[in-house]
Design a protein around this motif. Structure first.
Motif, PDB file in Angstrom:
ATOM      1  N   SER A 190       0.655  -0.960  -0.134  1.00 17.70           N
ATOM      2  CA  SER A 190      -0.115  -0.068  -0.233  1.00 17.70           C
ATOM      3  C   SER A 190       0.637   0.896  -0.140  1.00 17.70           C
ATOM      4  CB  SER A 190      -1.005  -0.517   1.106  1.00 17.70           C
ATOM      5  OG  SER A 190      -1.582   1.362   1.159  1.00 17.70           O
ATOM      6  N   ALA A 191       1.693   1.064   0.970  1.00 13.23           N
ATOM      7  CA  ALA A 191       3.260   2.371   1.469  1.00 13.23           C
ATOM      8  C   ALA A 191       3.401   2.383   0.017  1.00 13.23           C
ATOM      9  CB  ALA A 191       3.921   2.149   2.042  1.00 13.23           C
ATOM     10  N   LEU A 192       4.037   1.576  -1.041  1.00  9.55           N
ATOM     11  CA  LEU A 192       4.093   1.656  -2.504  1.00  9.55           C
ATOM     12  C   LEU A 192       3.574   1.922  -3.614  1.00  9.55           C
ATOM     13  CD1 LEU A 192       6.566  -1.657  -2.166  1.00  9.55           C
ATOM     14  CD2 LEU A 192       8.060   0.779  -2.484  1.00  9.55           C
ATOM     15  N   VAL A 193       2.919   1.543  -3.269  1.00 11.15           N
ATOM     16  CA  VAL A 193       1.473   1.997  -4.711  1.00 11.15           C
ATOM     17  C   VAL A 193       1.074   3.572  -4.748  1.00 11.15           C
ATOM     18  CG1 VAL A 193      -0.568   1.754  -5.587  1.00 11.15           C
ATOM     19  CG2 VAL A 193       0.697  -0.019  -4.931  1.00 11.15           C
ATOM     20  N   LYS A 194       1.138   4.476  -3.035  1.00  6.73           N
ATOM     21  CA  LYS A 194       1.097   5.440  -3.247  1.00  6.73           C
ATOM     22  C   LYS A 194       2.565   6.256  -3.165  1.00  6.73           C
ATOM     23  CE  LYS A 194      -2.357   5.181   0.658  1.00  6.73           C
ATOM     24  NZ  LYS A 194      -2.937   4.403   1.963  1.00  6.73           N
ATOM     25  N   LEU A 195       3.523   5.748  -2.915  1.00  7.24           N
ATOM     26  CA  LEU A 195       4.748   6.632  -3.381  1.00  7.24           C
ATOM     27  C   LEU A 195       4.943   6.707  -4.453  1.00  7.24           C
ATOM     28  CD1 LEU A 195       7.119   6.035  -0.932  1.00  7.24           C
ATOM     29  CD2 LEU A 195       6.097   7.651  -1.132  1.00  7.24           C
ATOM     30  N   GLY A 196       3.792   6.516  -5.744  1.00 10.55           N
ATOM     31  CA  GLY A 196       4.207   6.071  -6.981  1.00 10.55           C
ATOM     32  C   GLY A 196       4.610   4.589  -7.713  1.00 10.55           C
ATOM     33  N   ILE A 197       5.104   4.005  -7.018  1.00 10.63           N
ATOM     34  CA  ILE A 197       5.709   2.498  -7.597  1.00 10.63           C
ATOM     35  C   ILE A 197       4.388   1.595  -8.223  1.00 10.63           C
ATOM     36  CG2 ILE A 197       7.156   0.251  -7.171  1.00 10.63           C
ATOM     37  CD1 ILE A 197       8.371   2.381  -7.075  1.00 10.63           C
ATOM     38  N   ASN A 198       4.686   0.596  -9.291  1.00 12.03           N
ATOM     39  CA  ASN A 198       3.332   0.410 -10.054  1.00 12.03           C
ATOM     40  C   ASN A 198       2.985  -0.791  -9.274  1.00 12.03           C
ATOM     41  OD1 ASN A 198       3.419  -2.803 -11.805  1.00 12.03           O
ATOM     42  ND2 ASN A 198       2.455  -0.399 -12.915  1.00 12.03           N
ATOM     43  N   LYS A 199       1.720  -1.356  -9.147  1.00 14.06           N
ATOM     44  CA  LYS A 199       1.527  -2.324  -7.940  1.00 14.06           C
ATOM     45  C   LYS A 199       2.257  -3.605  -8.300  1.00 14.06           C
ATOM     46  CE  LYS A 199      -2.535  -4.428  -6.433  1.00 14.06           C
ATOM     47  NZ  LYS A 199      -4.065  -4.590  -5.852  1.00 14.06           N
ATOM     48  N   SER A 200       2.545  -3.841  -9.499  1.00 19.45           N
ATOM     49  CA  SER A 200       2.882  -5.553  -9.750  1.00 19.45           C
ATOM     50  C   SER A 200       4.307  -5.575  -9.982  1.00 19.45           C
ATOM     51  CB  SER A 200       2.472  -5.567 -11.620  1.00 19.45           C
ATOM     52  OG  SER A 200       3.167  -6.826 -11.796  1.00 19.45           O
ATOM     53  N   THR A 201       4.786  -4.577 -10.571  1.00 21.31           N
ATOM     54  CA  THR A 201       6.393  -4.181  -9.530  1.00 21.31           C
ATOM     55  C   THR A 201       6.453  -4.495  -8.705  1.00 21.31           C
ATOM     56  OG1 THR A 201       6.558  -2.605 -11.509  1.00 21.31           O
ATOM     57  CG2 THR A 201       8.546  -2.629 -10.270  1.00 21.31           C
ATOM     58  N   ALA A 202       5.671  -3.455  -7.680  1.00 25.73           N
ATOM     59  CA  ALA A 202       5.705  -3.618  -6.125  1.00 25.73           C
ATOM     60  C   ALA A 202       5.401  -5.054  -5.308  1.00 25.73           C
ATOM     61  CB  ALA A 202       5.099  -3.198  -5.325  1.00 25.73           C
ATOM     62  N   GLU A 203       4.312  -5.625  -5.995  1.00 27.26           N
ATOM     63  CA  GLU A 203       4.397  -6.916  -5.501  1.00 27.26           C
ATOM     64  C   GLU A 203       5.572  -8.277  -5.683  1.00 27.26           C
ATOM     65  OE1 GLU A 203       1.256  -7.816  -7.780  1.00 27.26           O
ATOM     66  OE2 GLU A 203      -0.233  -7.198  -5.613  1.00 27.26           O
ATOM     67  N   LYS A 204       6.133  -8.018  -6.998  1.00 26.91           N
ATOM     68  CA  LYS A 204       7.104  -8.494  -7.602  1.00 26.91           C
ATOM     69  C   LYS A 204       8.498  -8.978  -6.634  1.00 26.91           C
ATOM     70  CE  LYS A 204       5.977  -9.701 -12.373  1.00 26.91           C
ATOM     71  NZ  LYS A 204       5.716  -9.345 -13.573  1.00 26.91           N
ATOM     72  N   SER A 205       8.921  -7.176  -5.972  1.00 26.39           N
ATOM     73  CA  SER A 205       9.851  -6.740  -5.245  1.00 26.39           C
ATOM     74  C   SER A 205       9.551  -7.608  -3.647  1.00 26.39           C
ATOM     75  CB  SER A 205      10.238  -5.207  -5.135  1.00 26.39           C
ATOM     76  OG  SER A 205      10.498  -5.002  -6.536  1.00 26.39           O
ATOM     77  N   ILE A 206       8.714  -7.120  -3.403  1.00 28.28           N
ATOM     78  CA  ILE A 206       8.328  -7.690  -1.699  1.00 28.28           C
ATOM     79  C   ILE A 206       8.173  -8.971  -1.669  1.00 28.28           C
ATOM     80  CG2 ILE A 206       6.369  -8.045  -0.281  1.00 28.28           C
ATOM     81  CD1 ILE A 206       5.247  -4.756  -1.558  1.00 28.28           C
ATOM     82  N   VAL A 231      10.373  -1.129   2.371  1.00 24.93           N
ATOM     83  CA  VAL A 231       9.953   0.126   1.397  1.00 24.93           C
ATOM     84  C   VAL A 231      11.035  -0.069   1.265  1.00 24.93           C
ATOM     85  CG1 VAL A 231       8.545   1.388   1.461  1.00 24.93           C
ATOM     86  CG2 VAL A 231       7.574  -0.050   2.308  1.00 24.93           C
ATOM     87  N   LYS A 232      11.605   0.266   2.183  1.00 27.10           N
ATOM     88  CA  LYS A 232      13.305   0.518   1.936  1.00 27.10           C
ATOM     89  C   LYS A 232      13.868   0.054   0.787  1.00 27.10           C
ATOM     90  CE  LYS A 232      14.384   3.542   6.048  1.00 27.10           C
ATOM     91  NZ  LYS A 232      14.930   4.135   7.306  1.00 27.10           N
ATOM     92  N   MET A 233      13.709  -1.278   0.805  1.00 27.25           N
ATOM     93  CA  MET A 233      14.656  -2.320   0.115  1.00 27.25           C
ATOM     94  C   MET A 233      13.812  -2.240  -1.191  1.00 27.25           C
ATOM     95  SD  MET A 233      15.535  -5.800   2.919  1.00 27.25           S
ATOM     96  CE  MET A 233      16.927  -6.138   1.454  1.00 27.25           C
ATOM     97  N   VAL A 234      13.095  -2.003  -1.241  1.00 27.44           N
ATOM     98  CA  VAL A 234      12.354  -1.588  -2.447  1.00 27.44           C
ATOM     99  C   VAL A 234      12.546  -0.715  -3.575  1.00 27.44           C
ATOM    100  CG1 VAL A 234      10.118  -2.303  -3.738  1.00 27.44           C
ATOM    101  CG2 VAL A 234       9.923  -3.548  -2.144  1.00 27.44           C
ATOM    102  N   LEU A 235      12.869   0.575  -2.628  1.00 21.81           N
ATOM    103  CA  LEU A 235      12.655   2.072  -3.184  1.00 21.81           C
ATOM    104  C   LEU A 235      14.138   2.005  -3.403  1.00 21.81           C
ATOM    105  CD1 LEU A 235      11.280   4.523  -0.672  1.00 21.81           C
ATOM    106  CD2 LEU A 235       9.551   3.722  -3.418  1.00 21.81           C
ATOM    107  N   LYS A 236      14.605   0.889  -3.260  1.00 21.05           N
ATOM    108  CA  LYS A 236      16.265   1.153  -3.661  1.00 21.05           C
ATOM    109  C   LYS A 236      16.797  -0.126  -4.959  1.00 21.05           C
ATOM    110  CE  LYS A 236      18.558   2.619   1.129  1.00 21.05           C
ATOM    111  NZ  LYS A 236      19.261   2.377   1.939  1.00 21.05           N
ATOM    112  N   ALA A 237      16.067  -0.926  -4.868  1.00 19.02           N
ATOM    113  CA  ALA A 237      15.977  -2.048  -5.416  1.00 19.02           C
ATOM    114  C   ALA A 237      15.800  -0.983  -6.943  1.00 19.02           C
ATOM    115  CB  ALA A 237      15.384  -2.985  -5.582  1.00 19.02           C
ATOM    116  N   ARG A 238      16.992  -1.398  -7.676  1.00 23.68           N
ATOM    117  CA  ARG A 238      17.102  -0.623  -9.446  1.00 23.68           C
ATOM    118  C   ARG A 238      16.422  -2.213 -10.345  1.00 23.68           C
ATOM    119  NH1 ARG A 238      17.568   4.207  -8.968  1.00 23.68           N
ATOM    120  NH2 ARG A 238      18.252   4.898 -11.722  1.00 23.68           N
TER     121      ARG A 238
END
Length: 199
Positions: free
Chosen positions: A159-175, A192-199
């Motif tokens: 939920s936090a990642l989607v609100k920060l502008g990350i694509n939901k599908s991409t965020a789910e895979k990274s999580i 959340v920090k680890m997902v945001l740092k992932a390139r």
């Protein structure tokens, strides 16, 4: 200008809280650093910044005056708006940001989603001398606290990642990828920090 808000936390999640002050609920956008500080509290005092746009008036809140000042320093840079400032403060601790700026470590700044080489260089160029004059130094010891990685944690992080502008599908895979590696559990903010740092 609203300098701070103090009241009951009627609602909170990693990206924003609602503070009840005498029956009026104020929505305040926060960083993960602030969320980590206040998540166990029933009442809080947040140091705030009011951002006025043509279509909205948005409140941003911080657990300490120091974090608020760092946020204001960041958004004073061309190309860094309030939302980007929050993403930076959600991806890195204030100490990590200061250390990266003082040591001219563009790689650390660029690890934040949406920050390119030119913006990272601009942040360092414009803030390095200012931070040194203020006597700010960065600590290399960053404490991290881990909690059980369960469904609730992954959903809250998503939920936090989607609100920060990350694509939901991409965020789910990274999580899912990160949770498989974190056998000892992980907190929402660290996830959340680890997902945001992932390139």
């Amino acid at each position: 200008m609203i300098a701070y808000l103090e009241g009951k936390l009627s609602y909170k999640e990693p990206t924003y809280v609602v503070i009840d002050i005498q029956g009026v609920g104020y929505q305040v956008f926060i960083s993960l650093n602030t969320f980590s500080f206040i998540k166990g509290m029933e009442r809080t005092k947040l140091h705030t910044y009011l951002h006025i746009r043509e279509d909205a008036q948005l409140l941003y809140g911080f657990s300490t005056p120091e974090e608020k000042k760092l946020f204001l320093d960041l958004i004073s840079i061309s190309g860094v708006g309030p939302n980007t400032g929050l993403v930076i403060l959600s991806s890195l601790s204030p100490e990590e940001i200061q250390q990266a700026i003082i040591n001219e470590n563009t790689r650390v700044i660029q690890s934040v989603k949406g920050i390119g080489a030119k913006t990272a260089q601009r942040i360092i160029l414009e803030l390095k001398d200012k931070m040194k004059k203020e006597g700010l130094t960065a600590s290399k010891d960053v404490n991290s606290v881990s909690y059980s990685a369960n469904h609730a944690v992954s959903q809250e992080a998503l939920s936090a990642l989607v609100k920060l502008g990350i694509n939901k599908s991409t965020a789910e895979k990274s999580i899912q990828r990160i949770l498989k590696k974190e056998n000892n559990g992980i907190s929402v903010e660290d996830l959340v920090k680890m997902v945001l740092k992932a390139r």
